[in-house]
Design a protein around this motif. Structure first.
Motif, mmCIF file in Angstrom:
data_model
loop_
_atom_site.group_PDB
_atom_site.id
_atom_site.type_symbol
_atom_site.label_atom_id
_atom_site.label_comp_id
_atom_site.label_asym_id
_atom_site.label_seq_id
_atom_site.Cartn_x
_atom_site.Cartn_y
_atom_site.Cartn_z
ATOM 1 N N VAL A 174 46.467 -50.434 59.200
ATOM 2 C CA VAL A 174 45.083 -50.088 58.879
ATOM 3 C C VAL A 174 44.344 -49.802 60.184
ATOM 4 C CG1 VAL A 174 42.953 -50.908 57.818
ATOM 5 C CG2 VAL A 174 45.153 -51.450 56.779
ATOM 6 N N ASN A 175 43.652 -48.655 60.229
ATOM 7 C CA ASN A 175 42.947 -48.169 61.415
ATOM 8 C C ASN A 175 43.887 -47.861 62.580
ATOM 9 O OD1 ASN A 175 40.500 -48.447 60.060
ATOM 10 N ND2 ASN A 175 40.360 -50.600 60.665
ATOM 11 N N GLY A 176 45.171 -47.803 62.297
ATOM 12 C CA GLY A 176 46.129 -47.467 63.347
ATOM 13 C C GLY A 176 46.375 -45.971 63.385
ATOM 14 N N LEU A 177 47.478 -45.599 63.995
ATOM 15 C CA LEU A 177 47.806 -44.191 64.181
ATOM 16 C C LEU A 177 48.230 -43.555 62.861
ATOM 17 C CD1 LEU A 177 48.142 -42.077 66.447
ATOM 18 C CD2 LEU A 177 50.543 -42.826 66.602
ATOM 19 N N CYS A 178 47.614 -42.412 62.518
ATOM 20 C CA CYS A 178 47.997 -41.683 61.312
ATOM 21 C C CYS A 178 48.717 -40.403 61.712
ATOM 22 C CB CYS A 178 46.768 -41.354 60.466
ATOM 23 S SG CYS A 178 46.062 -42.824 59.721
ATOM 24 N N LEU A 179 49.779 -40.098 61.018
ATOM 25 C CA LEU A 179 50.660 -38.998 61.398
ATOM 26 C C LEU A 179 50.949 -38.102 60.205
ATOM 27 C CD1 LEU A 179 53.224 -41.448 62.996
ATOM 28 C CD2 LEU A 179 51.695 -39.971 64.329
ATOM 29 N N TYR A 180 51.234 -36.823 60.479
ATOM 30 C CA TYR A 180 51.745 -35.917 59.443
ATOM 31 C C TYR A 180 53.234 -35.816 59.696
ATOM 32 C CZ TYR A 180 52.131 -31.734 56.507
ATOM 33 O OH TYR A 180 52.462 -30.834 55.522
ATOM 34 N N ARG A 181 54.040 -36.171 58.727
ATOM 35 C CA ARG A 181 55.466 -36.275 58.954
ATOM 36 C C ARG A 181 56.264 -35.580 57.858
ATOM 37 N NH1 ARG A 181 54.613 -36.838 63.424
ATOM 38 N NH2 ARG A 181 54.985 -38.593 64.814
ATOM 39 N N ARG A 182 57.484 -35.215 58.233
ATOM 40 C CA ARG A 182 58.435 -34.636 57.282
ATOM 41 C C ARG A 182 59.652 -35.553 57.221
ATOM 42 N NH1 ARG A 182 61.252 -28.604 57.207
ATOM 43 N NH2 ARG A 182 63.351 -29.312 56.730
ATOM 44 N N GLN A 183 60.124 -35.831 56.021
ATOM 45 C CA GLN A 183 61.365 -36.605 55.879
ATOM 46 C C GLN A 183 62.390 -35.733 55.151
ATOM 47 O OE1 GLN A 183 63.125 -40.780 54.052
ATOM 48 N NE2 GLN A 183 60.963 -40.671 54.508
ATOM 49 N N ASP A 184 63.518 -35.496 55.811
ATOM 50 C CA ASP A 184 64.587 -34.710 55.176
ATOM 51 C C ASP A 184 65.391 -35.597 54.242
ATOM 52 O OD1 ASP A 184 63.873 -32.369 56.470
ATOM 53 O OD2 ASP A 184 65.026 -32.907 58.262
ATOM 54 N N LEU A 185 65.723 -35.055 53.088
ATOM 55 C CA LEU A 185 66.402 -35.833 52.050
ATOM 56 C C LEU A 185 67.679 -35.125 51.612
ATOM 57 C CD1 LEU A 185 63.221 -36.301 49.817
ATOM 58 C CD2 LEU A 185 64.115 -37.982 51.443
ATOM 59 N N SER A 186 68.673 -35.893 51.264
ATOM 60 C CA SER A 186 69.874 -35.358 50.603
ATOM 61 C C SER A 186 69.990 -36.114 49.293
ATOM 62 C CB SER A 186 71.115 -35.616 51.452
ATOM 63 O OG SER A 186 71.064 -34.815 52.604
ATOM 64 N N ILE A 187 69.686 -35.432 48.201
ATOM 65 C CA ILE A 187 69.613 -36.120 46.908
ATOM 66 C C ILE A 187 70.956 -36.011 46.200
ATOM 67 C CG2 ILE A 187 68.401 -36.214 44.701
ATOM 68 C CD1 ILE A 187 66.109 -34.643 46.219
ATOM 69 N N PRO A 188 71.631 -37.143 45.974
ATOM 70 C CA PRO A 188 72.930 -37.053 45.300
ATOM 71 C C PRO A 188 72.753 -36.762 43.814
ATOM 72 C CG PRO A 188 72.386 -39.333 45.787
ATOM 73 C CD PRO A 188 71.259 -38.503 46.308
ATOM 74 N N VAL A 189 73.453 -35.742 43.328
ATOM 75 C CA VAL A 189 73.437 -35.409 41.893
ATOM 76 C C VAL A 189 74.871 -35.477 41.406
ATOM 77 C CG1 VAL A 189 72.934 -33.614 40.193
ATOM 78 C CG2 VAL A 189 71.381 -33.977 42.110
ATOM 79 N N ARG A 190 75.077 -36.281 40.361
ATOM 80 C CA ARG A 190 76.443 -36.479 39.853
ATOM 81 C C ARG A 190 76.768 -35.474 38.752
ATOM 82 N NH1 ARG A 190 76.309 -42.888 38.875
ATOM 83 N NH2 ARG A 190 74.089 -42.452 38.597
ATOM 84 N N VAL A 191 77.936 -34.866 38.865
ATOM 85 C CA VAL A 191 78.384 -33.845 37.909
ATOM 86 C C VAL A 191 79.708 -34.316 37.316
ATOM 87 C CG1 VAL A 191 79.055 -31.415 37.631
ATOM 88 C CG2 VAL A 191 77.354 -32.044 39.362
ATOM 89 N N ARG A 192 79.917 -34.033 36.047
ATOM 90 C CA ARG A 192 81.241 -34.308 35.491
ATOM 91 C C ARG A 192 81.609 -33.208 34.495
ATOM 92 N NH1 ARG A 192 80.388 -39.078 31.131
ATOM 93 N NH2 ARG A 192 79.217 -37.845 29.637
ATOM 94 N N ARG A 193 82.888 -33.170 34.179
ATOM 95 C CA ARG A 193 83.363 -32.171 33.214
ATOM 96 C C ARG A 193 82.795 -32.488 31.839
ATOM 97 N NH1 ARG A 193 87.295 -29.521 35.870
ATOM 98 N NH2 ARG A 193 88.482 -30.726 37.373
ATOM 99 N N PRO A 194 82.452 -31.453 31.052
ATOM 100 C CA PRO A 194 81.989 -31.725 29.685
ATOM 101 C C PRO A 194 83.117 -32.316 28.853
ATOM 102 C CG PRO A 194 82.292 -29.369 30.027
ATOM 103 C CD PRO A 194 82.561 -30.036 31.343
ATOM 104 N N PRO A 195 82.780 -33.199 27.883
ATOM 105 C CA PRO A 195 83.842 -33.755 27.031
ATOM 106 C C PRO A 195 84.483 -32.640 26.194
ATOM 107 C CG PRO A 195 81.656 -34.392 26.249
ATOM 108 C CD PRO A 195 81.456 -33.655 27.535
ATOM 109 N N ARG A 196 85.807 -32.734 26.010
ATOM 110 C CA ARG A 196 86.503 -31.693 25.237
ATOM 111 C C ARG A 196 86.316 -31.904 23.755
ATOM 112 N NH1 ARG A 196 91.966 -30.458 28.692
ATOM 113 N NH2 ARG A 196 90.858 -30.137 30.633
#
Lengths: 60, 395
Positions: free
Chosen positions: B373-395
């Motif tokens: 509070v009342n400290g240093l304020c910054l504009y920042r970017r955070q890079d993300l790698s979002i894991p998305v799980r994929v699987r074969r459709p059921p036969r």
């Protein structure tokens, strides 16, 4: 003859102790669940002696 | 159910009929708000764990003064029959359980059956405080170890993880675990519609039968117009929980906010990010909804600076993948500074030839953050790698 059969069946059925469950003819004996208003236990048993309309529902 | 409410108001007032509800929802406070909005004053219990095992709603029961069910889903004329009929005390009627008797929350003695562990978990979930939710999860885990794969246990685990996620006792990945268990429960019993709805309320929109909680804002407006204060909610519904269903996947385009990558990076020191995928696995050609939750790290006393632009997220789909909204924003509260969690949601369509396994979707977030509070304020970017799980459709 059919009427007599039905009567006999009905009287035999009434002699059998009522089962518990949620189907027609069964005694609703579900344990208490938390009330949405105060999270205290609430069950249909609270209203023994009264006729109850019970809705299973969701607000969506 | 609202139709019955209008028909039975007078009967209830006259003392001829007691109305009661059991609600099949994750969040009982939302039902409380709904009841306040509709001015329904009758008692309602919550069956978040689906202990009663009903596989759909609504269901209406007429129960006589002895506790015996006389009609299920009655027609209006059958209500008259029910009220006019004298029901004798049936022989051998079991004694009703004392509702004030709350089950003990002590663990069962060893060795214990799957049912004993499940009941112990239920007692902790229903009657224990939020800090016992971890113990409830442990009890359900023991039950699962005893019983093998079991739909009702997976549903309970999902519901308990989600409740802990909404509590101050939240642990990393609680929401994803909830989604994983709900999805497993539904795989085991695909006709269980209460379980299906619990998953659908979190999306994706193609899977939703209706918006679910779009009524919340209208309810609050109506309640305020009556001069009352709307009852508070533990978890504010947003994103998929209020979005209308979609019949086809639609991608919207917006300009990338930091295409040149010039904004200084926050390597996750100030803001912690958690991703949740619903459903937990997507089939090739299918759609998943991704929840990104951003929390200022209390360890460095980080907080949002709300006097500038809102948090922004950019999602860069991989070749063949489509994002419905590549650029997202999460609006701040009115206070100048705050520490709440912020959420951004997007949907992702997998290509028809998506490879099974985990795919990392690149994204980044831009935000204004202060260290103290009342400290240093910054504009920042955070890079993300979002894991998305994929699987074969059921036969």
């Amino acid at each position: 003859m059919m009427t007599l059969g039905a009567l006999t069946l009905a009287s035999a059925m009434t002699a059998v102790p009522v089962k518990t469950g949620t189907e027609v003819g069964q005694a609703w004996l579900v344990a208490a669940l938390p009330s949405v208003s105060d999270a205290k236990p609430l069950s249909v048993a609270r209203f023994r002696g009264r006729r109850v309309m019970l809705h299973q529902f969701a607000s969506w | 159910m609202p139709g019955w409410h209008a028909k039975t108001e007078a009967l209830q007032r006259e003392g001829r009929l007691q109305i009661m509800g059991i609600v099949q929802e994750q969040h009982p406070d939302r039902c409380r708000l709904f009841m306040q909005w509709k001015q329904m004053g009758w008692p309602v219990a919550v069956d978040a764990l689906n202990r009663l095992g009903f596989d759909g709603v609504p269901i209406t029961f007429l129960i006589d003064e002895h506790g015996v069910v006389r009609f299920v889903n009655p027609e209006p004329g059958e209500l008259e029959t029910f009220l006019a009929t004298a029901y004798p005390l049936p022989p051998g009627l079991p004694t009703a359980p004392d509702e004030e008797e709350v089950p003990a929350t002590a663990p069962p003695g060893e060795p214990a059956s799957a049912g004993a562990w499940r009941d112990h978990g239920d007692a902790l979930f229903l009657w224990g405080a939020d800090e016992r939710l971890g113990d409830a999860l442990g009890a359900y885990g023991r039950a699962l170890a005893e019983s093998g794969d079991d739909g009702p246990l997976h549903f309970r685990l999902g519901t308990t993880y989600r409740r802990r996620y909404d509590s101050p006792h939240r642990e990393t990945a609680d929401f994803q675990r909830a989604v994983d268990h709900w999805a497993r429960a539904l795989e085991i019993s695909p006709n269980q519609y209460i379980w299906r709805r619990r998953l659908q309320q979190f999306g994706p929109r193609l899977e939703k039968p209706y918006p679910f909680y779009h009524w919340v804002e209208e309810a609050r407006r109506d309640i305020r117009e009556r001069g009352d204060d709307p009852l508070p909610l533990v978890a504010e519904p947003g994103g998929s929980e209020v979005a209308a269903p979609e019949e086809s996947f639609e991608a919207r385009t917006r300009a990338e906010p930091d295409a040149a990558g010039r904004i200084t990076r926050d390597p996750g020191r100030l803001i912690r990010v958690e991703a949740t995928q619903v459903p937990p696995v997507v089939v090739p050609g299918g759609v998943a909804r991704v929840y990104l939750v951003f929390r200022p790290d209390p360890g460095v006393k980080a907080h949002w600076n709300n006097e500038v632009d809102p948090l922004e997220v950019w999602v860069r789909p991989l070749p063949g993948w489509v994002v419905d909204q590549p650029a997202l924003t999460a609006d701040p509260p009115p206070e100048a500074v705050s520490v709440e969690a912020r959420e951004a949601q997007f949907e992702l369509k997998a290509p028809d030839d998506a490879k099974p396994g985990s795919t990392l979707v690149p994204a980044y977030a831009l935000y204004y953050v202060c260290e103290d509070v009342n400290g240093l304020c910054l504009y920042r970017r955070q890079d993300l790698s979002i894991p998305v799980r994929v699987r074969r459709p059921p036969r």
